[in-house]
Design an enzyme around this catalytic site. Structure first.
Site, PDB file in Angstrom:
ATOM      1  N   ASP A  41       1.082  -1.751   0.011  1.00 17.52           N
ATOM      2  CA  ASP A  41       0.096   0.138  -0.017  1.00 17.52           C
ATOM      3  C   ASP A  41       0.936   1.266  -0.046  1.00 17.52           C
ATOM      4  OD1 ASP A  41      -1.749   2.162   0.600  1.00 17.52           O
ATOM      5  OD2 ASP A  41      -2.365   0.966   2.185  1.00 17.52           O
ATOM      6  N   SER A  94       1.568  13.263 -15.102  1.00 17.62           N
ATOM      7  CA  SER A  94      -0.031  12.770 -15.831  1.00 17.62           C
ATOM      8  C   SER A  94       0.467  14.509 -16.700  1.00 17.62           C
ATOM      9  CB  SER A  94      -0.968  13.145 -15.435  1.00 17.62           C
ATOM     10  OG  SER A  94      -2.154  13.294 -16.064  1.00 17.62           O
ATOM     11  N   TYR A 119      -6.516  16.518  -8.396  1.00 17.24           N
ATOM     12  CA  TYR A 119      -5.177  15.208  -9.018  1.00 17.24           C
ATOM     13  C   TYR A 119      -4.013  15.515 -10.218  1.00 17.24           C
ATOM     14  CZ  TYR A 119      -3.712  11.599 -12.512  1.00 17.24           C
ATOM     15  OH  TYR A 119      -2.771  10.130 -13.879  1.00 17.24           O
ATOM     16  N   LYS A 150       0.363  16.224  -9.126  1.00 18.42           N
ATOM     17  CA  LYS A 150       1.153  15.401 -10.390  1.00 18.42           C
ATOM     18  C   LYS A 150       1.812  16.564 -11.021  1.00 18.42           C
ATOM     19  CE  LYS A 150      -0.790  10.842 -10.983  1.00 18.42           C
ATOM     20  NZ  LYS A 150       0.472   9.719 -11.103  1.00 18.42           N
TER      21      LYS A 150
HETATM   22  N1  LIG Z   1      -3.835   6.240 -17.739  1.00 16.90           N
HETATM   23  C1  LIG Z   1      -3.965   6.938 -18.164  1.00 16.90           C
HETATM   24  O1  LIG Z   1      -4.375   7.896 -18.875  1.00 16.90           O
HETATM   25  C2  LIG Z   1      -2.979   8.388 -17.331  1.00 16.90           C
HETATM   26  C3  LIG Z   1      -3.149   9.098 -17.695  1.00 16.90           C
HETATM   27  C4  LIG Z   1      -1.541   9.637 -17.597  1.00 16.90           C
HETATM   28  C5  LIG Z   1      -1.182   9.810 -15.740  1.00 16.90           C
HETATM   29  N2  LIG Z   1      -1.319   8.260 -15.232  1.00 16.90           N
HETATM   30  C6  LIG Z   1      -0.952   7.426 -14.045  1.00 16.90           C
HETATM   31  O2  LIG Z   1      -0.506   6.530 -14.340  1.00 16.90           O
HETATM   32  C7  LIG Z   1      -0.132   5.473 -13.585  1.00 16.90           C
HETATM   33  C8  LIG Z   1      -0.385   3.941 -14.054  1.00 16.90           C
HETATM   34  O3  LIG Z   1      -2.099   4.374 -14.091  1.00 16.90           O
HETATM   35  P1  LIG Z   1      -2.769   3.212 -15.170  1.00 16.90           P
HETATM   36  O4  LIG Z   1      -3.166   3.736 -15.996  1.00 16.90           O
HETATM   37  O5  LIG Z   1      -1.954   2.240 -15.121  1.00 16.90           O
HETATM   38  O6  LIG Z   1      -4.135   2.784 -13.886  1.00 16.90           O
HETATM   39  P2  LIG Z   1      -4.664   1.498 -13.587  1.00 16.90           P
HETATM   40  O7  LIG Z   1      -5.945   1.568 -13.387  1.00 16.90           O
HETATM   41  O8  LIG Z   1      -4.566   0.532 -14.808  1.00 16.90           O
HETATM   42  O9  LIG Z   1      -3.227   0.933 -12.989  1.00 16.90           O
HETATM   43  C9  LIG Z   1      -3.334   1.615 -10.881  1.00 16.90           C
HETATM   44  C10 LIG Z   1      -2.775   0.360 -10.324  1.00 16.90           C
HETATM   45  O10 LIG Z   1      -2.538   1.688  -9.331  1.00 16.90           O
HETATM   46  C11 LIG Z   1      -2.427   0.220  -8.085  1.00 16.90           C
HETATM   47  N3  LIG Z   1      -2.548   1.373  -6.885  1.00 16.90           N
HETATM   48  C12 LIG Z   1      -4.429   1.802  -6.565  1.00 16.90           C
HETATM   49  N4  LIG Z   1      -3.782   2.593  -5.037  1.00 16.90           N
HETATM   50  C13 LIG Z   1      -2.716   1.771  -4.880  1.00 16.90           C
HETATM   51  C14 LIG Z   1      -2.339   1.797  -3.126  1.00 16.90           C
HETATM   52  N5  LIG Z   1      -2.272   2.576  -2.178  1.00 16.90           N
HETATM   53  N6  LIG Z   1      -1.051   1.375  -3.402  1.00 16.90           N
HETATM   54  C15 LIG Z   1      -0.843   0.293  -3.968  1.00 16.90           C
HETATM   55  N7  LIG Z   1      -0.405   0.303  -5.340  1.00 16.90           N
HETATM   56  C16 LIG Z   1      -1.950   1.367  -5.220  1.00 16.90           C
HETATM   57  C17 LIG Z   1      -3.722  -0.385  -8.507  1.00 16.90           C
HETATM   58  O11 LIG Z   1      -4.263  -1.364  -8.090  1.00 16.90           O
HETATM   59  C18 LIG Z   1      -3.315  -0.986 -10.139  1.00 16.90           C
HETATM   60  O12 LIG Z   1      -2.703  -1.925  -9.880  1.00 16.90           O
HETATM   61  C19 LIG Z   1      -0.938   7.005 -11.982  1.00 16.90           C
HETATM   62  O13 LIG Z   1       0.124   7.045 -11.292  1.00 16.90           O
HETATM   63  C20 LIG Z   1      -1.629   7.721 -12.680  1.00 16.90           C
HETATM   64  O14 LIG Z   1      -2.014   8.420 -12.650  1.00 16.90           O
HETATM   65  C21 LIG Z   1      -2.427   7.413 -15.876  1.00 16.90           C
END
Ligand SMILES: NC(=O)c1ccc[n+]([C@@H]2O[C@H](COP(=O)([O-])OP(=O)(O)OC[C@H]3O[C@@H](n4cnc5c(N)ncnc54)[C@H](O)[C@@H]3O)[C@@H](O)[C@H]2O)c1
Length: 267
Positions: free
Chosen positions: A69, A148, A161, A165
């Site tokens: 976590d 992000s 958010y 970021k």
């Molecule tokens: N998908 C997008 O469009 C996008 C765009 C910009 C930035 N991001 C960033 O990319 C990163 C990854 O996101 P993603 O798109 O792969 O999303 P995702 O939801 O597929 O993966 C996120 C992972 O983080 C884990 N997680 C959440 N809270 C947690 C905690 N407290 N401790 C440990 N693990 C935890 C979840 O279980 C999940 O496996 C994030 O930081 C997100 O803000 C995503």
């Protein structure tokens, strides 16, 4: 001069990644493992993290996974320490785990605000501190923090958010100035719209099932915004990550890389 392909070879390196159960974290873990790195992966979703490790092993790579976590400093420390105790090195730390948040400023509660700060920002700070504790004595290392595209495109409901970021980006730049002399590079990635569980709320119904029309709408919106005409794939971000931790990026630090299809183009 090293052969070009050798610059991307991560054999012998140990990479600690959070968020490996899904999306960008999972794609990054599989990509770095395919490039030769040993993966120590953490996620709140322990079963998902273990599944990623099993897939990596199935591909002939090496990976261990544990419940982490990222809002708990002790969990983040334990994950990074495990890489050092079990594999003897900490070459890469990727602070990837994060969650979306969409609410107008006027409606955000204290609890929500604290939660988003804890998951998206404090966790990255803990990860950076744990990383440099090992990397400074080692005299080398790469840290990659996931920011992000929201930092470039302010929009209603994105304040909390976007603040987390933007703070991640600032932490990245500042830390890069502090640890460069120890041979440590610190960069961030600011992805655009990437199709993962993170973006699912845009195209699923209340039961969490994908609604094809909503998915098509999402694709249309992403295509309209991006000069490259499509939404991103987790692999697009994993490839950027791989470059940043490779020797090909040995002169790159304090930068915000933007795999975003050209949606925004800051200097
Ligand atoms: N998908 C997008 O469009 C996008 C765009 C910009 C930035 N991001 C960033 O990319 C990163 C990854 O996101 P993603 O798109 O792969 O999303 P995702 O939801 O597929 O993966 C996120 C992972 O983080 C884990 N997680 C959440 N809270 C947690 C905690 N407290 N401790 C440990 N693990 C935890 C979840 O279980 C999940 O496996 C994030 O930081 C997100 O803000 C995503």
């Amino acid at each position: 001069m090293a052969a070009v392909r050798d610059m991307f070879d991560l054999s012998g390196r140990v990479a600690v990644l959070t968020g490996v159960a899904s999306g960008i974290g999972k794609a990054t873990a599989r990509t770095l493992a395919a490039a030769g790195a040993t993966i120590v992966g953490g996620d709140l979703d322990e079963a998902g993290a273990r599944a990623t490790a099993t897939e990596i092993a199935g591909d002939g790579g090496t990976a261990v996974a544990m419940r982490t976590d990222v809002t708990r400093r002790a969990d983040v420390d334990a994950l990074v320490d495990r890489a050092a105790s079990e594999f003897g090195r900490v070459d890469v730390v990727g602070n990837i785990a994060g969650v979306p948040h969409n609410k107008m400023v006027a409606e955000v509660t204290d609890e929500e605000f604290e939660r988003i700060l804890a998951i998206n920002l404090k966790s990255v700070f803990y990860g950076c501190q744990a990383a440099i504790r090992h990397m400074i004595p080692q005299g080398s290392g790469c840290i990659v923090n996931i920011s992000s595209g929201a930092i470039d495109t302010p929009a209603p409901t994105l304040a909390c958010y976007g603040m987390t970021k933007a703070a991640v980006a600032m932490l990245t730049k500042t830390l890069a100035t502090e640890v460069g002399r120890h041979g440590i590079r610190v960069n961030a990635i600011a992805p655009g719209m990437i199709l993962t569980n993170f973006s699912r709320h845009n195209f699923v119904d209340e039961q969490g099932n994908v609604v094809p029309e909503r998915l098509e709408q999402y694709h249309k919106r992403a295509s309209a915004l991006a000069p490259l005409g499509r939404a991103g794939d987790p692999q697009d971000v994993a490839n950027t990550f791989w470059y940043l931790v490779s020797d090909a990026a040995s002169f790159v630090t304090g930068q915000i890389e933007r795999p975003n299809g050209g949606v925004s183009m800051p200097w």
